[in-house]
Design an enzyme around this catalytic site. Structure first.
Site, mmCIF file in Angstrom:
data_model
loop_
_atom_site.group_PDB
_atom_site.id
_atom_site.type_symbol
_atom_site.label_atom_id
_atom_site.label_comp_id
_atom_site.label_asym_id
_atom_site.label_seq_id
_atom_site.Cartn_x
_atom_site.Cartn_y
_atom_site.Cartn_z
ATOM 1 N N ASP A 135 90.605 -31.028 32.298
ATOM 2 C CA ASP A 135 91.897 -30.603 31.730
ATOM 3 C C ASP A 135 91.951 -30.707 30.211
ATOM 4 O O ASP A 135 92.914 -30.240 29.598
ATOM 5 C CB ASP A 135 93.043 -31.417 32.353
ATOM 6 C CG ASP A 135 93.311 -31.015 33.785
ATOM 7 O OD1 ASP A 135 93.187 -29.819 34.104
ATOM 8 O OD2 ASP A 135 93.626 -31.902 34.602
ATOM 9 N N ASP A 183 91.969 -24.102 39.162
ATOM 10 C CA ASP A 183 92.653 -24.321 37.879
ATOM 11 C C ASP A 183 91.666 -24.378 36.704
ATOM 12 O O ASP A 183 92.011 -24.079 35.564
ATOM 13 C CB ASP A 183 93.436 -25.647 37.884
ATOM 14 C CG ASP A 183 94.119 -25.971 39.190
ATOM 15 O OD1 ASP A 183 93.613 -25.553 40.243
ATOM 16 O OD2 ASP A 183 95.142 -26.664 39.170
HETATM 17 N N1 GLY Z 1 96.242 -28.033 37.187
HETATM 18 C C1 GLY Z 1 97.126 -28.691 38.047
HETATM 19 C C2 GLY Z 1 98.214 -27.842 38.557
HETATM 20 O O1 GLY Z 1 98.190 -26.628 38.437
HETATM 21 O O2 GLY Z 1 99.128 -28.393 39.141
#
Ligand code: GLY
Length: 429
Positions: free
Chosen positions: A148, A206
């Site tokens: 992230d 993601d």
């Molecule tokens: N990347 C985590 C979400 O989309 O909740």
């Protein structure tokens, strides 16, 4: 459609919105002006509320009972594991939820919202606020503990460099990109997503969103290694994350030899369901990959996911339920964040392909829905967030039917992209 070439699209983004102020049309953009004005006011209200505390607004606390969650998950309450549940402290429901620290995966979105609002309005006060909140994240340039960091640093420092370049900002972006590349496993061909959990080498859909940092740093440095690694990740993901109908699994975990250990979900309705935000991350990510590589396979992938999204949406206003397989009942929460990510992705997609009008029209519909009273907050309400009705992680009881900072981020980005394609300048609407 291909109203502007992908190269000029990037240039326009790099140069800022003032580059496209010449072409105004007679269309009624009252909704757009209202959306931008409300967004800017909400952000100023929040900045004022937060003051000088190093707190980054994330969402609003919610709490839902096991029975409701089990109805959504179509699970027997007796089989429901409650251990992952995010439980607000008593009395906190309805109050603003902040990132637990700068290491929260959503920490870059609030600074990013300030940058976008500055770019949309030209308001220097918002720029000052953006700089202040972005600076809080400086230690993240050394952080290696999650994929992230792409989101966290690109949305904050990436926008900072675009709009207010400085050497220290550039260095922070390059250092973060190096750290993200350090999570790439060449045997597997992917960047590792998480360091927690029971999986051997988890990669979530993601993660496609973290690739934009690598593309950006390739442009900044002239070094293709970031881009090549990002495209390899995208290819491996294309091979393993998608079902025949082009819907995606949320989590694919790999064995060390690159074979698949497991395909499952962490935030969707069930392992085989189509989690709404996951599909949005996918179409956004493959659109970026096509913009950077011109590989027709990535364009086709983006179009296939886009087709799935448009076909499977069940609501009249096109804002999806939190999962495309969630029960189609009135109590089922929607996910405005999935809609705003989709709107932003579709606008870019519309500029990259001859038949782009369908994507632009769909994005416009999403933006008009999100800008209506049903989703856009009234100034001074909604704990200062812009949009209502997103869903973060329903199976974990977390952030259900609530405002969330990343819904606001991609909404602002989509408004900006919309104006760039249309050639609209805020000062003239
Ligand atoms: N990347 C985590 C979400 O989309 O909740």
């Amino acid at each position: 459609m291909k109203k502007i070439s992908s190269f000029s699209f990037i240039l326009i983004i790099l140069c800022g919105f003032s580059a496209c102020s010449s072409k105004q049309s007679s269309e009624d953009y009252t909704w757009l002006k209202h959306a931008i004005d409300v967004s800017a006011e909400q952000l100023k209200y929040t900045v004022n509320d937060v003051g000088d505390s190093v707190w980054l607004p994330r969402s609003v606390w919610t709490s839902y009972g096991t029975d409701f969650l089990c109805t959504q998950l179509e699970k027997d309450p007796l089989t429901f594991a409650d251990s992952l549940r995010v439980k607000p402290v008593k009395g906190e429901v309805g109050s603003r939820r902040y990132c637990f620290s700068i290491y929260d995966w959503t920490s870059g979105f609030f600074p990013g919202n300030l940058w976008y609002a500055y770019q949309l309005t030209g308001d220097e006060g918002l720029k000052k606020d953006a700089v202040k909140f972005t600076n809080y994240l400086y230690p993240l340039r050394e952080y290696k503990g999650t994929h992230d960091i792409g989101f966290m640093m690109n949305c904050s420092y990436g926008n900072a460099y675009r709009l207010c370049p400085a050497d220290s900002v550039r260095q922070a972006l390059v250092q973060t990109a190096d750290n993200l590349c350090g999570r790439f496993n060449p045997e597997i061909g992917c960047i590792r997503s998480w360091d927690f959990g029971k999986w051997n080498f988890p990669v979530i859909i993601d993660n496609m969103m973290n690739l934009d940092l690598l593309f950006y740093v390739s442009h900044l440095t002239g070094d293709d290694k970031y881009k090549e690694l990002a495209l390899k990740h995208a290819k491996t993901t294309m091979n393993n994350h998608f079902r025949d109908d082009c819907s995606s699994y949320h989590v694919v975990s790999y064995n060390n030899d690159g074979t698949v250990e497991k395909k499952c979900t962490h935030q969707g309705q069930n392992d085989n369901s189509s989690w709404a935000r996951g599909q949005a991350w996918g179409v956004y990510g493959y659109t970026s990959c096509y913009r950077e590589s011109k590989d027709a396979g990535f364009l086709q992938q983006a179009k296939n996911i886009a087709a799935l999204i448009m076909e499977r949406v069940k609501t009249d206003d096109a804002i999806p339920l939190w999962d495309y397989d969630a029960p189609d009942i009135s109590r089922t929460p929607r996910d405005a964040s999935a809609a705003s990510i989709t709107a932003s992705a579709f606008i870019e997609l519309s500029t990259l392909t001859e038949d782009g009008q369908i994507y632009f029209d769909y994005a416009e519909k999403l933006l008009k829905s999100l800008s209506s009273d049903a989703y856009l907050a009234k100034v001074g309400t909604n704990q200062g967030f812009i949009l209502m009705h997103s869903t973060g992680s329903l199976p974990n009881g977390s952030e259900i039917d609530t405002p969330i900072n990343y819904a606001d981020y991609y909404y602002l980005e989509a408004l900006l992209r919309y104006m760039q394609v249309k050639g609209i300048d805020y000062k003239n609407i």
